[in-house]
Design a protein around this motif. Structure first.
Motif, PDB file in Angstrom:
ATOM      1  N   ARG A 157       0.815  -1.218   0.000  1.00 22.74           N
ATOM      2  CA  ARG A 157       0.000   0.000   0.000  1.00 22.74           C
ATOM      3  C   ARG A 157       0.849   1.270   0.000  1.00 22.74           C
ATOM      4  O   ARG A 157       0.337   2.348  -0.305  1.00 22.74           O
ATOM      5  N   ASN A 165       1.482   2.606  -3.877  1.00 23.69           N
ATOM      6  CA  ASN A 165       0.612   3.528  -4.614  1.00 23.69           C
ATOM      7  C   ASN A 165       0.077   4.631  -3.711  1.00 23.69           C
ATOM      8  O   ASN A 165      -0.956   5.220  -3.985  1.00 23.69           O
ATOM      9  N   LEU A 208      -1.469   4.523  -1.026  1.00 29.09           N
ATOM     10  CA  LEU A 208      -2.764   4.299  -0.407  1.00 29.09           C
ATOM     11  C   LEU A 208      -2.607   4.160   1.114  1.00 29.09           C
ATOM     12  O   LEU A 208      -3.565   4.302   1.865  1.00 29.09           O
ATOM     13  N   VAL A 234      -3.825   7.034   3.348  1.00 28.51           N
ATOM     14  CA  VAL A 234      -5.257   7.312   3.458  1.00 28.51           C
ATOM     15  C   VAL A 234      -5.741   7.031   4.882  1.00 28.51           C
ATOM     16  O   VAL A 234      -6.652   7.667   5.392  1.00 28.51           O
ATOM     17  N   ARG A 285      -1.553   7.218  -8.053  1.00 29.70           N
ATOM     18  CA  ARG A 285      -2.498   6.092  -8.054  1.00 29.70           C
ATOM     19  C   ARG A 285      -3.052   5.826  -9.450  1.00 29.70           C
ATOM     20  O   ARG A 285      -3.482   4.714  -9.749  1.00 29.70           O
ATOM     21  N   MET A 332      -4.479  -1.088  -8.477  1.00 29.37           N
ATOM     22  CA  MET A 332      -4.468  -2.030  -7.363  1.00 29.37           C
ATOM     23  C   MET A 332      -5.709  -2.922  -7.392  1.00 29.37           C
ATOM     24  O   MET A 332      -6.800  -2.487  -7.721  1.00 29.37           O
ATOM     25  N   PHE A 392      -7.750  -5.678  -4.825  1.00 28.68           N
ATOM     26  CA  PHE A 392      -7.806  -5.918  -3.389  1.00 28.68           C
ATOM     27  C   PHE A 392      -8.112  -7.377  -3.067  1.00 28.68           C
ATOM     28  O   PHE A 392      -8.455  -8.176  -3.937  1.00 28.68           O
ATOM     29  N   ARG A 445     -10.585  -8.690  -1.146  1.00 26.56           N
ATOM     30  CA  ARG A 445     -11.981  -9.057  -1.413  1.00 26.56           C
ATOM     31  C   ARG A 445     -12.427  -8.350  -2.671  1.00 26.56           C
ATOM     32  O   ARG A 445     -12.187  -7.154  -2.826  1.00 26.56           O
ATOM     33  N   ASN A 462     -14.285  -6.024  -4.838  1.00 23.41           N
ATOM     34  CA  ASN A 462     -15.098  -4.894  -4.391  1.00 23.41           C
ATOM     35  C   ASN A 462     -15.618  -4.060  -5.550  1.00 23.41           C
ATOM     36  O   ASN A 462     -15.287  -2.895  -5.669  1.00 23.41           O
ATOM     37  N   PRO A 463     -16.437  -4.655  -6.425  1.00 29.72           N
ATOM     38  CA  PRO A 463     -17.041  -3.825  -7.478  1.00 29.72           C
ATOM     39  C   PRO A 463     -17.968  -2.781  -6.843  1.00 29.72           C
ATOM     40  O   PRO A 463     -18.498  -3.008  -5.768  1.00 29.72           O
ATOM     41  N   PHE A 464     -18.103  -1.648  -7.525  1.00 31.52           N
ATOM     42  CA  PHE A 464     -18.994  -0.610  -6.996  1.00 31.52           C
ATOM     43  C   PHE A 464     -20.435  -1.095  -7.089  1.00 31.52           C
ATOM     44  O   PHE A 464     -20.926  -1.393  -8.186  1.00 31.52           O
ATOM     45  N   ARG A 488     -11.248  -3.341 -14.126  1.00 29.75           N
ATOM     46  CA  ARG A 488     -11.411  -1.958 -13.701  1.00 29.75           C
ATOM     47  C   ARG A 488     -10.052  -1.310 -13.461  1.00 29.75           C
ATOM     48  O   ARG A 488      -9.830  -0.147 -13.811  1.00 29.75           O
ATOM     49  N   ALA A 489      -9.129  -2.103 -12.871  1.00 33.69           N
ATOM     50  CA  ALA A 489      -7.810  -1.547 -12.558  1.00 33.69           C
ATOM     51  C   ALA A 489      -6.990  -1.310 -13.823  1.00 33.69           C
ATOM     52  O   ALA A 489      -6.281  -0.305 -13.927  1.00 33.69           O
TER      53      ALA A 489
END
Lengths: 355, 258
Positions: free
Chosen positions: B48, B51, B53, B56, B84, B89, B91, B93, B95-97, B161-162
């Motif tokens: 992390r 990038n 992250l 955060v 970023r 990145m 993850f 799990r 995690n689609p929106f 998506r990434a």
């Protein structure tokens, strides 16, 4: 080494002898209900017990007792307790529902007598308490404008505060803001009215107006919106924020395009609760919009009426004509809130995807 | 387009707690580097920091240098958002929106960064889904919600998506730990394909996975709870798993520790 059964303490858990247990069928329960009804009717005929409500109460209690007893004999202790608790839960639900339904039905029954064209088209200008006719057009216009303006002011403000607390707030400032929002939640509505009266109307000299009422309602709506939006934003999984940030999406954009849409249905529910709450407020409107019998189209020019105010004034009159106008206004208020709720649900349903 | 990463004396903190200390490592472009080690050893934290992250999390900070080709991404005036955008990145799990369709999920990175032209978005969505080996399965239901896919499909959607924003480095934080063996295989195959275009760094608890997919493997560990995590060694995967330079690495890999 000894077997495990030798170590097992005897009779801690009674072993089920038979997995097949006798149980009461639906028919048996229906029969029991019929018997209880007959017994209750007999009881009411013989003794001096009377009244519909009394009949329902006695019959229900008798049925619960009979069901528990029969079930205990046929099905055993655990199942009879299960039946007792299930029946108690259903009965509690019906008891909680009773006032709601009776208020709705009674208001509808009383309110429909004046639910006519005149009521929505005319005002109370040159209509006395004794006169038939007259309407609440001015009050409906007032309510919609005042609550609409209050919503326009409190929703952006409330959402921004909630976003600050959840997404940006760190340390003392956020804690202080949260504390004062909690304090605001406890403000009695009449105090909000008095605040606007003393500050805006008497202090700054702006005079009574629908806008002043909207200010008072904003004070009442703000904490409700902040708290509900805060809870909903907190429910948005952190994964989603990180996923968006990891795509190189700036923080503000992440909040606007990912966090808020995800929390939207809950946030809208919170807003609707706040709207429904202030729509029925009388005291702060009385102190700030003052009320009038004429149609005032602008919320910025002079006294305005509103539905709760209309109900309050008409219901205070001893005349039947005025009182039935008050009932119709109450029915209208309920309908307006219901329609707004339905619209809000439709809007959020459309914006979220169908599974 | 794939870039080289070099960390120089990198330490990461959560408030007063030092999570990793003095990590210096070079990650070559177009390679897969696996990071292994016991739980809590700081390998995810290190990932992390790559990038930005890490920062955060409230109170988190980083010291040292992290060079992407020769630019320090922690240097003054460097914008974390821009970093970023360059380093994608995936993850642990999927995690689609949840409010977005499959199409919108893949297009999200571009759209939220201001790309509006439909032709550009359409191309990027198809290219990324094909890149993530998901296109055939979803091409007829692009408007359906991304959350309705299976776990393995969701994870490939997240990979699509990434890579839709064309990053130069792809970070993966235990991307298969929530998936079944078949989906895991699909993702591992995908990683090998993506290696031609991206520099990939993957954190994994699965040593077989590290041995299967990676070119180089780094071993992190902690001396004791409360101590910072350190990079024990990093070398060619084959060497790490056959003849590691450090006793601790060998103990971990052979299951004598951790």
């Amino acid at each position: 080494m000894t077997t495990t059964s030798a170590h097992r303490p005897p009779d801690v858990l009674p072993q089920a002898r038979d997995l097949q247990q006798p149980s009461l069928s639906r028919t048996a329960l229906a029969g029991l209900a019929v018997v209880v009804l007959l017994v209750t009717s007999g009881l009411f005929a013989v003794t001096d017990l009377a009244g519909r409500a009394g009949f329902v109460v006695v019959a229900t209690l008798l049925y619960v007792a009979a069901q528990t007893a029969v079930s205990r004999v046929v099905e055993g202790g655990r199942r009879s307790v299960d039946r007792l608790v299930t029946t108690a839960v259903i009965a509690s639900f019906l008891i909680a529902l009773a006032p709601l339904i009776s208020v709705l039905l009674y208001t509808a029954e009383q309110g429909l007598t004046r639910f006519d064209w005149d009521f929505f088209y005319r005002s109370l200008r040159s209509i006395g308490a004794r006169d038939p006719g007259g309407g609440a057009n001015h009050a409906i216009v007032g309510t919609l404008q005042q609550v609409g303006l209050a919503t326009l002011m409190s929703v952006p403000l409330g959402l921004l505060v909630a976003i600050y607390i959840v997404e940006y707030g760190r340390g003392r400032l956020a804690a202080t803001i949260r504390f004062f929002v909690d304090v605001m939640t406890g403000i009695p509505s009449i105090v909000a009215g008095l605040f606007v009266l003393s500050f805006w109307i008497l202090g700054l000299g702006f005079g009574y107006s629908g806008f002043a009422a909207a200010l008072a309602l904003t004070v009442l709506m703000l904490p409700v919106i902040v708290r509900s939006a805060e809870e909903m934003l907190k429910l948005v999984p952190n994964d989603l924020r990180e996923a968006s940030l990891a795509l190189g999406v700036p923080r503000w954009r992440t909040i606007l395009s990912i966090v808020l849409p995800t929390a939207l249905p809950g946030v809208v529910t919170g807003i609707m609760l706040a709207v429904a709450r202030v729509m029925g407020e009388t005291a702060p409107v009385l102190l700030t919009a003052f009320g009038t019998a004429s149609i005032v189209r602008s919320p910025f020019e002079g006294p305005q009426s509103s539905l709760p105010l209309f109900i309050y004034q008409e219901a205070a009159s001893p005349q039947g004509t005025a009182i039935s106008r008050a009932w119709t206004a109450a029915l209208t208020l309920i309908l307006v809130i219901m329609v707004l709720n339905l619209l809000a649900r439709l809007v959020t349903r459309r914006s979220t995807l169908k599974k | 387009m794939a870039k080289r990463i070099e960390s120089v004396g990198l330490s990461a903190y959560y408030g007063g707690f030092r999570a990793i200390e003095d990590v210096s490592v070079v990650i070559e472009p177009k390679t897969i580097t696996a990071l292994i080690g016991p739980s809590g050893c700081g390998k995810s934290t290190f990932l992390r920091t790559l990038n930005r992250l890490h920062e955060v999390v409230p109170g988190a900070r980083v010291t040292g240098q992290l060079l992407l080709d020769d630019e320090d991404i922690y240097g003054p005036g460097v914008d974390a958002t821009g970093v970023r955008r360059t380093i994608g990145m995936v993850f642990q799990r999927p995690n689609p929106f949840p409010t977005m369709s499959i199409y919108d999920n893949v297009a999200a990175g571009l759209r939220l960064n201001g790309v509006k032209r439909k032709g550009v978005l359409d191309d990027a969505v198809e290219r990324s889904l094909q890149g993530a080996n998901l296109w055939k399965e979803v091409k007829d239901r692009l408007t359906k919600p991304g959350a309705g896919l299976s776990g393995g499909q969701q994870q490939r959607l997240c990979i699509a998506r990434a890579i839709a924003v064309e990053p130069q480095v792809l970070l993966m934080d235990e991307p298969c730990s929530a998936l079944d063996p078949i989906s895991t295989l699909a993702i591992e195959d995908l990683m090998t394909e993506l290696k031609d275009r991206f520099t990939i760094v993957i954190v994994t608890h699965n040593m077989q996975q590290a041995a299967r997919v990676s070119d180089r493997t780094g071993f992190f560990t902690i001396e004791a709870t409360g101590e910072p995590g350190r990079l024990v060694e990093i070398d060619d995967t084959q060497k790490i798993f056959s003849n590691p330079g450090e006793k601790r690495t060998e103990d971990y890999i052979t299951g004598r520790f951790g």
